[in-house]
Scaffold this active site. Structure first.
Site: not given
Length: 818
Positions: A349-351
């Site tokens: 995932s992105d952050t």
């Protein structure tokens, strides 16, 4: 995608030291957080205390307070006075080292799949949550698994680490938009190969525990308001796909062991940060409404190209939803990636985009369900703490299937196996790369060449450029004495002292190449002072930029205006009205609309953000040591473009249209535009004039370029197609748009000397002539196309090609979930 520091303490001796023996570092904090702290009399006592805790691998002793902090990791290092840190000999670097080498998952005689099965079945649910957490998966001591840092950004140079003790830093390259302007994907491959080798050097010498890049960005610069246009390869799907392909092949290498691992981002239809001041839209809650047509013809093209041609081993899913489902929590969207495009790597995932699934998208009913949606939807790694804090509970409450967790572990650990990290006793070429390769002179030479090749000459009235050396020059602009804004975003450690003061500046480099000092003015608010400097010079180099976050955008912030900042615009008008010859140098990430300035200056050099060596490249171009030959990889719109098209509308045809493929207005400068200090003539010979809908062999176009000027120069051949007899095809597409034109091939020809001809043969994939209907089905239709070479005044027709057949041939159909 925010960044954090990672391990950079030199650990050469730690693995060999015996447990309990201390290796210390002065004026340093080592390790993130602490699991316990207490008073001790000395650093030595602090180390001894650490050894009494089985999970303690590092400590920090705060001298002024005599406080001892015990750590279970060595994830970060920060230089700070009056702190002594160290390790106690327990630091693991490679899996499968004695005494942990007896596990079946270490047995090189077993298949990787069997070894992965054995390893994954040994991981408890409580351990799994941490192992599936990025940026750093922690040590798993009982199995001999070291910590691993997943998230090394390497958009245009290694980030998330520190300069070496030798005071050498990773090589920094031009930004992706600048690299794209060269239309030379060899540059991208060379940069990526250097990045991969420098990462290996850091890893092998135990300075940074990562071989996984969270790069490259292949999202299209669909709109200049997007705050991250600087890290995109531009607006063309083919060019973005070729950029990603070259990057992947360079970073991952050509061995059965990966040099490093690529993580393509951001999956997918991602090109909005924060536009709340206008519409309330921000990336954490944005649902990108994308038609089947736009999805198949624009947003998926680069992804399909990279995955099929280069086999990247990682993908980062984005914050946004697409058509009602989160990209990090949708089995449908992941099936599109894995089953339809053929991706076989891991997904991160992105952050903390997993947190967004519940908190901002309100797609899931709770964080426990968001974890289920993500894990069972195929998101293996969570950058953030949502898995860490919720995965075990979600499994224990029978919300999330443990088998899905095991699949995520399997796919994630597989990347580390493919990197050779579970085979420390097996020799391979990449094990012999060391940190002395970092920042090598040949790497910097390559970076300089890339900066030179990305420069785009937009205007040169009366052949003002190149300037004669030893000229009386004034350099005026906000960044004339500051090199930091030449770097763009996502740059790594640049200077040993953690500043940007070592970056060469335009003023210094122009003076050096000019072989004479120059006058400089940087206060853009003091117009009178700038005018005085201008009037005392014969030639003014006026540098305009949008390096400030509120002007050029950034991660997390989109642009509202694409014009030049008001104070710079006022200064520019004043300098132009001084009567002096003005050369405008544009330093930007997302293009600046220069509107009336375009016609008021004699010469314009578009530099984008050309990186560490950008100032030198610009200076060399201004004085003729370099002949610029780059081309715009984006359309330069006028400033009123922002009133023509709704930024949050993902349609490529809404308003006045987006990108050269659909824009119906008149741009300031079109995609592909670029001049030279010399002149060329182009002749063509289309060797393939007819194909069938089933043809797989390439279309061959012979292009001959003659340098008719008096200096050597590169020439970029751009080939476009435009559909003829559109009215016959349109009904078959059920109302779907047809691009105005489409780039189907390109090649940069190097150093054509005066009065010489260079001939090349462009091989064109027939499927670049495919069309997309309203349902997202891509097919080859019986039709006729005209091929065009070049743009604007240089454009020539290369003839027409006929596609014959009794019916369309379907290339792909689109999976829909809406």
């Amino acid at each position: 995608l925010l960044f954090a520091s990672a391990l950079s303490v030199p650990l050469h001796s730690l693995q060999q030291s015996s447990e309990g023996s201390c290796t210390t570092y002065t004026d340093t904090i080592l390790g993130a957080g602490n699991f316990s702290n207490t008073q001790t009399s000395s650093a030595e006592e602090c180390c001894s205390l650490c050894s009494t805790f089985p999970k303690c691998v590092a400590f920090t002793f705060e001298i002024l307070t005599s406080r001892c902090y015990l750590k279970d990791n060595v994830e970060i290092q920060q230089p700070i006075a009056n702190h002594t840190s160290g390790t106690n000999g327990r630091v693991l670097w490679s899996p499968c080292m004695p005494p942990y080498d007896q596990f079946p998952f270490c047995d090189v005689n077993l298949s990787v799949a069997d070894r992965l099965d054995d390893l994954v079945n040994r991981i408890s649910i409580d351990e799994a949550a941490a192992q599936l957490t990025a940026r750093q998966s922690p040590v798993l001591q009982r199995l001999g698994l070291p910590s691993y840092y997943w998230g090394t950004n390497a958009i245009h140079g290694v980030q998330n680490t520190f300069c070496l003790p030798s005071k050498v830093c990773p090589t920094s390259f031009p930004t992706p938009v600048s690299l794209a302007a060269s239309f030379n994907t060899t540059n991208v491959f060379v940069m990526a190969q250097i990045i991969g080798k420098e990462m290996r050097g850091y890893f092998n010498d135990k300075y940074h525990n990562s071989l996984d890049t969270w790069s490259p960005t292949i999202n299209l610069a669909r709109d200049p308001r997007w705050g991250r246009c600087v890290e995109s390869p531009g607006e063309d799907p083919m060019l973005s796909g070729d950029f990603g392909t070259a990057y992947t092949l360079g970073v991952q290498g050509n061995s059965n062991i990966l040099l490093a691992a690529v993580t393509l981002k951001h999956w997918f239809a991602y090109s909005l940060e924060n536009y709340t001041l206008v519409s309330g839209a921000n990336r954490h809650a944005f649902d990108a409404k994308v038609s089947a047509y736009d999805m198949a013809s624009t947003y998926l093209v680069a992804w399909r190209r990279v995955i099929t041609q280069a086999n990247p081993k990682g993908v980062m899913c984005s914050y946004n939803m697409v058509n009602g489902q989160p990209t990090c929590g949708s089995g449908n969207i992941t099936s599109l990636l894995r089953d339809d495009l053929g991706f076989d790597g891991y997904i991160t995932s992105d952050t903390d985009a997993i947190n967004d699934i519940f908190v901002n998208h309100h797609y899931s009913d709770s964080l426990l369900v968001a974890v289920k949606d993500a894990i069972e939807g195929g998101c293996d790694i969570n950058s953030g703490n949502t898995y860490l804090n919720n995965l075990a509970s979600s499994v224990n409450q029978s919300i999330t299937d443990m088998n899905a967790v095991k699949s995520a572990l399997w796919r994630s650990y597989r990347i580390r196996y493919l990197l050779g990290l579970f085979d420390p006793q097996t020799d391979h070429p990449y094990k012999h790369i060391h940190s002395d390769i970092v920042g090598a002179p040949e790497h910097h030479a390559a970076s300089l060449l890339m900066a030179q090749q990305g420069l785009v000459l937009l205007k040169n009235d009366r052949k003002l450029l190149p300037l004669p050396k030893k000229s009386n020059v004034a350099v005026i602009g906000r960044i004339a004495r500051y090199g930091g804004d030449l770097l763009g975003n996502y740059y790594g450690p640049i200077c040993w002292d953690n500043t940007l003061n070592c970056v060469p500046t335009l003023a210094d480099q122009i003076a050096s190449v000019n072989e004479l000092p120059v006058s400089v003015w940087t206060n853009v608010s003091n117009v009178a002072g700038a005018l005085a400097v201008a009037k005392a010079a014969d030639i003014v180099v006026l540098v305009i930029d949008n390096g400030l976050k509120n002007e050029g955008g950034a991660e997390g912030l989109d642009r509202i205006s694409i014009g030049l900042a008001a104070n710079q615009l006022q200064l520019a008008h004043a300098i132009i009205s001084s009567g002096k010859e003005v050369v405008m140098v544009i330093v930007d990430g997302g293009v600046i609309a220069i509107d009336d300035l375009k016609d008021s200056v004699s010469a314009i050099l578009q530099a984008f953000m050309p990186g560490y060596h950008g100032a030198q490249a610009i200076a060399q171009a201004l004085f003729g040591d370099v002949n610029p030959a780059g081309r715009l990889p984006v359309t330069m719109y006028s400033s009123d473009f922002v009133t023509q098209t709704n930024f949050t509308d993902m349609s490529m045809t809404s308003g006045s249209g987006r990108t050269y493929r659909y824009y119906r207005g008149t741009p300031l400068y079109p995609f592909g535009f670029g001049l030279s200090y010399t002149t060329f003539t182009v002749t063509t010979n289309l060797l393939t004039t007819s194909i069938t809908v089933s043809t797989r062999d390439p279309i061959i176009l012979e292009v001959s370029v003659t340098n008719t000027g008096d200096v050597a120069g590169d020439y970029v051949v751009l080939v476009f197609s435009t559909l003829l007899e559109r009215d016959k095809i349109e009904p078959q597409l059920n109302g779907a748009p047809i691009p105005i034109k489409q780039m189907i091939g390109y090649q940069r020809l190097a150093s054509i000397v005066p009065n010489r001809v260079q001939t090349t043969y462009i091989q064109i994939d027939p499927e670049t002539l495919a069309l997309t209907d309203d349902d997202g089905t891509v097919a080859m239709y019986p039709s006729q196309y005209e091929l065009l070479v070049g743009v604007s005044d240089e454009q020539v027709s290369a003839g027409s090609i006929e596609i014959t057949g009794t019916a369309p041939r379907i290339i792909s159909k689109l999976r829909k979930w809406w």
